[in-house]
Scaffold this motif. Structure first.
Motif, PDB file in Angstrom:
ATOM      1  N   UNK A   1       5.427  54.807  10.595  1.00 31.81           N
ATOM      2  CA  UNK A   1       6.018  54.466   9.154  1.00 31.81           C
ATOM      3  C   UNK A   1       5.210  54.186   8.308  1.00 31.81           C
ATOM      4  N   UNK A   2       4.265  53.540   8.384  1.00 31.95           N
ATOM      5  CA  UNK A   2       2.958  53.120   7.321  1.00 31.95           C
ATOM      6  C   UNK A   2       2.551  54.552   6.902  1.00 31.95           C
ATOM      7  N   UNK A   3       1.947  55.251   7.938  1.00 26.81           N
ATOM      8  CA  UNK A   3       1.249  56.408   7.759  1.00 26.81           C
ATOM      9  C   UNK A   3       2.236  57.320   7.079  1.00 26.81           C
TER      10      UNK A   3
ATOM     11  N   UNK B   1      11.183  46.807   7.583  1.00 22.84           N
ATOM     12  CA  UNK B   1      12.226  47.871   7.516  1.00 22.84           C
ATOM     13  C   UNK B   1      12.259  48.683   8.962  1.00 22.84           C
ATOM     14  N   UNK B   2      11.138  48.927   9.816  1.00 21.88           N
ATOM     15  CA  UNK B   2      11.362  49.640  10.969  1.00 21.88           C
ATOM     16  C   UNK B   2      11.294  48.739  12.063  1.00 21.88           C
TER      17      UNK B   2
ATOM     18  N   UNK C   1      12.048  61.410  11.932  1.00 25.41           N
ATOM     19  CA  UNK C   1      13.323  61.331  11.255  1.00 25.41           C
ATOM     20  C   UNK C   1      14.106  60.156  11.222  1.00 25.41           C
ATOM     21  N   UNK C   2      13.936  59.509  12.468  1.00 30.45           N
ATOM     22  CA  UNK C   2      14.705  58.175  12.483  1.00 30.45           C
ATOM     23  C   UNK C   2      14.038  57.147  11.795  1.00 30.45           C
ATOM     24  N   UNK C   3      12.714  57.109  11.785  1.00 31.75           N
ATOM     25  CA  UNK C   3      11.981  56.262  10.938  1.00 31.75           C
ATOM     26  C   UNK C   3      12.163  56.396   9.443  1.00 31.75           C
ATOM     27  N   UNK C   4      12.060  57.661   9.114  1.00 31.56           N
ATOM     28  CA  UNK C   4      12.500  57.917   7.466  1.00 31.56           C
ATOM     29  C   UNK C   4      13.938  57.314   7.236  1.00 31.56           C
ATOM     30  N   UNK C   5      14.883  57.524   8.231  1.00 29.82           N
ATOM     31  CA  UNK C   5      16.267  57.041   8.029  1.00 29.82           C
ATOM     32  C   UNK C   5      16.118  55.377   7.745  1.00 29.82           C
ATOM     33  N   UNK C   6      15.331  54.679   8.830  1.00 29.72           N
ATOM     34  CA  UNK C   6      15.365  53.277   8.286  1.00 29.72           C
ATOM     35  C   UNK C   6      14.731  52.921   7.123  1.00 29.72           C
TER      36      UNK C   6
ATOM     37  N   UNK D   1       5.218  46.839  -0.418  1.00 24.81           N
ATOM     38  CA  UNK D   1       3.891  46.062   0.646  1.00 24.81           C
ATOM     39  C   UNK D   1       3.911  46.653   2.019  1.00 24.81           C
ATOM     40  N   UNK D   2       2.859  46.358   2.758  1.00 30.88           N
ATOM     41  CA  UNK D   2       2.830  46.647   4.119  1.00 30.88           C
ATOM     42  C   UNK D   2       4.186  46.133   4.984  1.00 30.88           C
ATOM     43  N   UNK D   3       4.212  44.729   4.578  1.00 32.40           N
ATOM     44  CA  UNK D   3       5.165  43.984   5.129  1.00 32.40           C
ATOM     45  C   UNK D   3       6.566  44.708   4.792  1.00 32.40           C
ATOM     46  N   UNK D   4       6.995  45.244   3.618  1.00 30.12           N
ATOM     47  CA  UNK D   4       8.256  45.742   3.555  1.00 30.12           C
ATOM     48  C   UNK D   4       8.517  46.840   4.416  1.00 30.12           C
TER      49      UNK D   4
END
Length: 147
Positions: free
Chosen positions: A10-12, A91-92, A52-57, A84-87
């Motif tokens: 997700x971060x990448x 989220x995921x 795709x699941x990560x992008x949805x989250x 932020x990284x925390x956001x």
């Protein structure tokens, strides 16, 4: 803190979208550049179906917006210096710190182990301090430039 593949991916992905938007660490305000999921998957070496699941989250959390169609893709909803990284981690993955699968604040102890709650809360606070003060723009400033 355990960093799952999902959180790392997700971060990448968010960094790649931020870089495509011109958020090269200057706190840029461009958030509208669209990046296709397939391109993110290829560039970051992430399995597309997992991504795709990560992008949805990330979209559900209000960090990305998407557009359908041949010219569609994903873009940040806010400038990289406001995410932020925390956001992204929340989220995921939900809570930043878990103890036996529960958020740190819900880990209860009694007797000689009662002090562990304070330790886990301190660990959670330290992690939150780091990830909530580090933005995508901060990370992009450390990325090597490619020409």
């Amino acid at each position: 803190m355990f960093v799952s593949a999902r959180s790392d991916y997700a971060l990448r992905a968010m960094l790649a979208v931020a870089a495509a938007a011109g958020g090269g660490g200057d706190g840029g305000d461009r958030v509208g550049e669209l990046v296709k999921a397939a391109s993110l998957a290829e560039v970051q070496d992430i399995p597309l179906s997992f991504l795709q699941g990560i992008l949805l989250d990330l979209r559900r959390a209000g960090l990305l917006h998407s557009h359908r169609g041949a010219d569609g893709g994903y873009a940040l909803t806010r400038p990289p210096d406001e995410i932020t990284v925390g956001d992204v981690l929340r989220a995921v993955g939900g809570s930043l710190t878990t103890v036996r699968g529960l958020p740190a604040e819900r880990a209860g102890y009694h007797g000689v182990a009662a002090g562990l709650t304070d330790v886990w809360l301190a660990v959670h606070g330290a992690i939150a301090t780091v990830v909530d003060s580090t933005t995508l723009a901060d990370l992009l400033t450390h990325a090597p430039t490619t020409t």
